[in-house]
Design a protein around this motif. Structure first.
Motif, mmCIF file in Angstrom:
data_model
loop_
_atom_site.group_PDB
_atom_site.id
_atom_site.type_symbol
_atom_site.label_atom_id
_atom_site.label_comp_id
_atom_site.label_asym_id
_atom_site.label_seq_id
_atom_site.Cartn_x
_atom_site.Cartn_y
_atom_site.Cartn_z
ATOM 1 N N TYR A 1 -11.404 11.778 -1.462
ATOM 2 C CA TYR A 1 -10.993 12.461 -0.232
ATOM 3 C C TYR A 1 -12.157 13.275 0.351
ATOM 4 C CZ TYR A 1 -8.054 15.323 2.866
ATOM 5 O OH TYR A 1 -7.487 15.962 3.942
ATOM 6 N N LEU B 1 -0.221 9.380 2.439
ATOM 7 C CA LEU B 1 -1.655 9.477 2.703
ATOM 8 C C LEU B 1 -2.336 10.275 1.595
ATOM 9 C CD1 LEU B 1 -1.581 10.159 6.545
ATOM 10 C CD2 LEU B 1 -2.102 8.013 5.379
ATOM 11 N N LEU B 2 -3.561 9.869 1.268
ATOM 12 C CA LEU B 2 -4.330 10.510 0.199
ATOM 13 C C LEU B 2 -4.378 12.027 0.371
ATOM 14 C CD1 LEU B 2 -6.312 10.332 -2.237
ATOM 15 C CD2 LEU B 2 -8.138 9.898 -0.576
ATOM 16 N N ALA C 1 -1.157 6.500 -4.637
ATOM 17 C CA ALA C 1 -1.331 7.628 -3.711
ATOM 18 C C ALA C 1 -2.780 8.121 -3.802
ATOM 19 C CB ALA C 1 -0.369 8.754 -4.062
ATOM 20 N N ASP D 1 -2.468 13.992 2.087
ATOM 21 C CA ASP D 1 -1.142 14.614 1.991
ATOM 22 C C ASP D 1 -0.708 14.768 0.540
ATOM 23 O OD1 ASP D 1 -1.114 14.648 4.728
ATOM 24 O OD2 ASP D 1 0.357 13.038 4.973
ATOM 25 N N GLU E 1 -14.285 11.302 2.549
ATOM 26 C CA GLU E 1 -13.701 11.183 3.887
ATOM 27 C C GLU E 1 -13.971 12.417 4.737
ATOM 28 O OE1 GLU E 1 -10.065 8.127 2.912
ATOM 29 O OE2 GLU E 1 -9.515 10.160 3.535
ATOM 30 N N PRO F 1 -12.584 7.235 6.870
ATOM 31 C CA PRO F 1 -11.777 6.909 5.682
ATOM 32 C C PRO F 1 -12.669 6.261 4.616
ATOM 33 C CG PRO F 1 -10.730 6.113 7.700
ATOM 34 C CD PRO F 1 -12.111 6.561 8.077
ATOM 35 N N ASP G 1 0.847 -1.186 0.000
ATOM 36 C CA ASP G 1 0.000 0.000 0.000
ATOM 37 C C ASP G 1 0.889 1.245 0.000
ATOM 38 O OD1 ASP G 1 -2.511 -1.363 0.124
ATOM 39 O OD2 ASP G 1 -2.128 -1.799 2.238
#
Length: 368
Positions: free
Chosen positions: A196, A154-155, A255, A157, A199, A205, A150
């Motif tokens: 995102y 982080l998405l 990503a 970021d 989220e 998440p 994975d």
């Protein structure tokens, strides 16, 4: 390889539309194996579920493991449809406005560098008209595709680094030259941003939101977005066919994983496609109101609307997160395809006849 791929898709469509011979599809699929596919899994569905399913070839060539309709693999851009479904679930609950400035929902602010006063909306993200584009040097780099597991980035970021003017991936070339909402430009980063927003609005998440709202009610118990969440023994090995040999492609994480990272099987995706065909319901389990599904499926580019990059004659009618394909038969298809290193996928249905087809291939080809 691609012409064989198209051949089997055409045969699939005929079978789904006219109930022709499944043997013919099976033979066309064998042709795909001859053309370099390691393994393929496929299904034809109607409003009740699978009418027919079949797998051929191997999910793992070295181990001699046969491909099955229960084999998991990352399905590339078909994943985007689940982001659209998730956003429409939030819209249905009154938690999201499709036409509001997305900065309302984000922890950082950004705007189009050339048109800073023009708002970018969720509807634009879902129709590839946000003017956020994939800059190849970033999107197809090691920053975005992480091989071996994975993606540790982080998405949120990654998106901040790409969109925020102070971010390390920021560049004016991350945006198209057109005004947001005026031109079609397929955008993986835009789809990642849409995920995102799920989220940010839901407070969960996206992988957890998907499990609660889509996977669990549809009994997609082996599906997941992260390698860490799934049973890797069920996951197909991936290959690149170079014309002579199958080169292994290591599993990877994106990503912007909402744009292509869902890992599922033909069997489990069938339930999801049936639910969407049925206006949000699968075998008595309803995940979304019918009118919400209809709003999601409504073509968003009105007839005569001249969007740059959209050829009306191609019948490129874009729904929210889903796309139409015009057929010579007059029966249009609705769904999504996908391609990524080591995978080729296809999931479409005919709204007119409520029949659909799904095809997974654990192989990509340089001459596609």
């Amino acid at each position: 390889a691609m012409n064989r791929f198209l051949l089997i898709l055409v045969m699939f469509q005929i079978v789904a539309a006219e109930g022709a011979d499944f043997e013919a599809v099976d033979q066309a699929a064998s042709g795909l194996l001859d053309a370099g596919a390691a393994g393929i899994a496929m299904a034809v569905i109607n409003a009740e579920g699978q009418v027919w399913s079949k797998a051929q070839g191997f999910s793992n060539l070295d181990a001699g493991t046969e491909m099955s309709t229960g084999t998991l693999m990352n399905i590339a851009s078909i994943s985007k449809t689940l982001v659209a479904v998730s956003l429409m679930m939030l819209e249905e609950q009154g938690m999201l406005d499709l036409d509001r400035d997305i900065n309302t929902y984000l922890p950082f602010a950004f705007s189009h560098p050339v048109f800073p006063d023009e708002k970018i909306t969720v509807r634009q993200l879902l129709t590839h008209t946000s003017a956020i584009v994939d800059r190849e040097s970033i999107y197809f780099s090691d920053s975005s595709y992480f091989y071996g597991g994975d993606n540790p980035i982080l998405l949120g970021d990654f998106l901040r680094a790409y969109l925020d003017p102070g971010g390390k991936f920021y560049d004016r070339a991350n945006f198209a030259t057109q005004v947001p909402g005026s031109a079609y430009a397929y955008s993986n980063v835009g789809a990642g941003l849409a995920g995102y927003i799920v989220e940010r609005v839901s407070g969960k998440p996206l992988n957890q939101f998907s499990r609660e709202r889509i996977f669990t009610p549809l009994k997609m118990k082996h599906s997941g977005w992260m390698l860490a969440e799934i049973d890797s023994s069920r996951h197909a090995k991936l290959y690149q066919w170079n014309g002579q040999t199958h080169e292994p492609v290591e599993w990877y994480g994106l990503a912007t994983w909402p744009d292509g990272g869902l890992r599922t099987s033909v069997d489990e995706l069938s339930r999801y496609l049936v639910a969407m065909m049925n206006g949000g319901e699968w075998q008595g389990s309803r995940i979304m109101q019918r009118e919400t599904v209809e709003r999601m499926f409504a073509p968003q580019f009105a007839a005569g609307m001249r969007l740059a990059g959209v050829q009306e004659e191609q019948g490129h009618r874009q729904a929210m997160g889903w796309g139409y394909q015009q057929q010579e038969s007059g029966h249009d298809l609705l769904g999504h395809g996908g391609g990524d290193p080591g995978v080729a996928t296809w999931a479409y249905f005919f709204p007119a006849t409520l029949t659909g087809v799904i095809l997974f291939v654990n192989t990509s080809s340089g001459d596609e």
